[in-house]
Design a protein around this motif. Structure first.
Motif, short mmCIF file in Angstrom:
data_model
loop_
_atom_site.label_atom_id
_atom_site.label_comp_id
_atom_site.label_asym_id
_atom_site.label_seq_id
_atom_site.Cartn_x
_atom_site.Cartn_y
_atom_site.Cartn_z
N THR A 22 0.86 -1.18 0.00
CA THR A 22 0.00 0.00 0.00
C THR A 22 0.89 1.23 0.00
O THR A 22 1.79 1.34 0.84
N MET A 42 -9.53 0.33 0.73
CA MET A 42 -10.07 1.46 1.47
C MET A 42 -10.96 0.99 2.61
O MET A 42 -10.95 1.56 3.70
N THR A 58 -8.02 7.90 -4.46
CA THR A 58 -7.50 6.57 -4.77
C THR A 58 -6.96 6.56 -6.19
O THR A 58 -7.70 6.84 -7.14
N ASP A 67 -6.77 0.69 -6.56
CA ASP A 67 -7.07 -0.22 -5.46
C ASP A 67 -7.42 -1.56 -6.08
O ASP A 67 -8.58 -1.89 -6.31
N ALA A 92 -2.35 -1.09 -3.73
CA ALA A 92 -3.25 0.03 -3.46
C ALA A 92 -2.40 1.29 -3.37
O ALA A 92 -1.37 1.30 -2.70
N TYR A 126 -2.88 5.48 -2.68
CA TYR A 126 -3.77 6.56 -2.27
C TYR A 126 -3.00 7.88 -2.23
O TYR A 126 -1.82 7.90 -1.89
#
Length: 440
Positions: free
Chosen positions: A221, A260, A307, A310, A315, A317
């Protein structure tokens, strides 16, 4: 006699309120049952196990190795298998007793497949029917003709936290088994999209991109400060050494995939890519404010603003600020919305205050020699304040009981017993907080 009865009942009442709810771990639960080893394995590699462990009030419908063999024989991709197994995780608690006492004999429940947004329409719902003869049947919303999946036994029940049950066969859902496109695993191209180009350039020039790329297969992430945030932070970034720049950039990555939905249910500390191999923690706290997800360090609080991608196992962000670890920015504090009024003091100390201002300005810049471990200071502060509250609470409890015992009628003693319960409840809570901060 009334005194003893009142206090006994009060303590029993207290114990019922202060029972500790232990966090569950679905991998460990199923590891005790080898007949579910294949199901357990795929919960792990699809990362469903992590999502299950983070949720409360949940039911997992496990199937044995033979049933999993039937599913695997279809040659489905990992993402598709994840969708199918997500259908076996209910967003509600169903123990054995509740299953056999379904209101009006039938109900429907949402599953994790529905909660992730992957299910079209209501395909992520499952019907539960209490049929005659003690059987309970499970039927997917988009395959009402399936009748062979029934309740077998309870594996573990932690009311009303998690229930793990065995069902006889895989829930067959055409929507869940539909082919899914393979995720784009080219992290470099994903980071080069609008909003993350400046951050991507820093990763490339510093060489930190290599650590991110090596983490993709296991899941990663990335929290990418937007271009405006990078521009605003540039003066501080230039003052960092090469090693500190690398640590700062790695601080913006987590070595595990987090959707998320997972972030919104993950209040608490998170380790980062900078944590591994470092002598310091390099962690931050995830906090949820309504639908907003905030990342809080000891220096700054950043908000997730969008975002970029994802798609498990990646992922990305965007953030409105650069995350600043306290390990690199000692003494810096987050600016308040309004400056607090300066305390009134003697004019003689004005010169000293000026020096303090200069020191504060110096503290805003990163310190190459910031080797102190600030977590110990925080723990000491919390320990001291927590210990004081515990002593005060003990004193109140003792005084209340003694006063009631010597000066009260049986009725007053009973009331005192109830008061004792609540005083003691707060005491236990304070002790828990005290112990948690002490151990951390």
């Amino acid at each position: 006699m009334p005194t003893a009865t009142a206090i006994s009942l009060s303590i029993l009442f207290l114990l019922s309120l202060t029972t500790t709810i232990h966090a569950h771990n679905i991998t460990r639960i199923l590891a005790k049952h080898p007949e579910f080893s294949t199901f357990n394995h795929y919960l792990t590699i699809t990362h469903l196990a992590n999502e299950i462990n983070r949720r409360q009030t949940i039911t997992v419908c496990a199937v044995d190795n033979a049933a999993m063999s039937d599913l695997l024989s279809k040659g489905l991709s990992i993402q598709t298998i994840k969708n199918v197994l997500s259908l076996h995780v209910f967003a509600d608690y169903f123990g054995s007793k509740k299953l056999h006492q379904v209101t009006k004999g039938s109900t429907s429940t949402a599953t994790m497949y529905q909660a992730t947004g992957e299910a079209p329409g209501t395909a992520g719902y499952v019907h539960i029917t209490d049929v005659k003869g003690g059987k309970v049947r499970f039927t997917p919303e988009d395959n009402l003709s399936q009748t062979d999946s029934v309740y077998v036994k309870s594996i573990l029940e932690m009311p009303y936290n998690i229930s793990v049950i065995q069902i006889s066969s895989i829930l067959q859902s055409p929507e869940a088994e539909a082919p899914t496109a393979a995720p784009d695993l080219n992290l470099t191209s994903l980071l080069d999209r609008d909003g993350c180009q400046s951050f991507h350039n820093l990763l490339t020039t510093s060489g930190a991109i290599g650590t991110f790329l090596s983490s993709v297969e296991a899941g990663v992430t990335v929290f990418c400060p937007d271009d405006d945030a990078i521009t605003a932070f540039a003066p501080k970034y230039k003052n960092l050494t090469a090693a500190e720049k690398t640590s700062l950039l790695l601080y913006h990555g987590i070595p595990v995939y987090n959707s998320m939905g997972m972030l919104r249910s993950s209040n608490g500390l998170m380790n980062t890519l900078a944590t591994e191999g470092a002598k310091k923690k390099y962690d931050f706290t995830v906090q949820n404010d309504g639908n907003d997800v905030k990342l809080k360090t000891k220096v700054v609080t950043a908000t997730v603003t969008g975002t970029v991608v994802d798609d498990e196992p990646i992922a990305i962000y965007t953030l409105d600020k650069v995350l600043q670890p306290r390990e690199l920015f000692k003494g810096a504090v987050e600016e308040a919305d309004e400056p607090a009024p300066a305390p009134k003091g003697a004019k003689k100390k004005k010169k000293a205050a000026k020096k303090g201002d200069e020191a504060e300005e110096d503290a805003e810049a990163p310190g190459p020699g910031s080797d102190e471990d600030y977590s110990d200071d925080d723990a000491a502060d919390q320990t001291a304040s927590g210990g004081g509250r515990v002593v005060a609470m003990v004193s109140v409890v003792v005084m209340a009981v003694v006063d009631s015992g010597y000066h009260g009628s049986p009725t007053r003693v009973a009331h005192a017993g109830i008061e004792f319960s609540f005083y003691f409840l707060f005491l236990i809570y304070d002790l828990k907080i005290f112990i948690l901060f002490y151990l951390s």
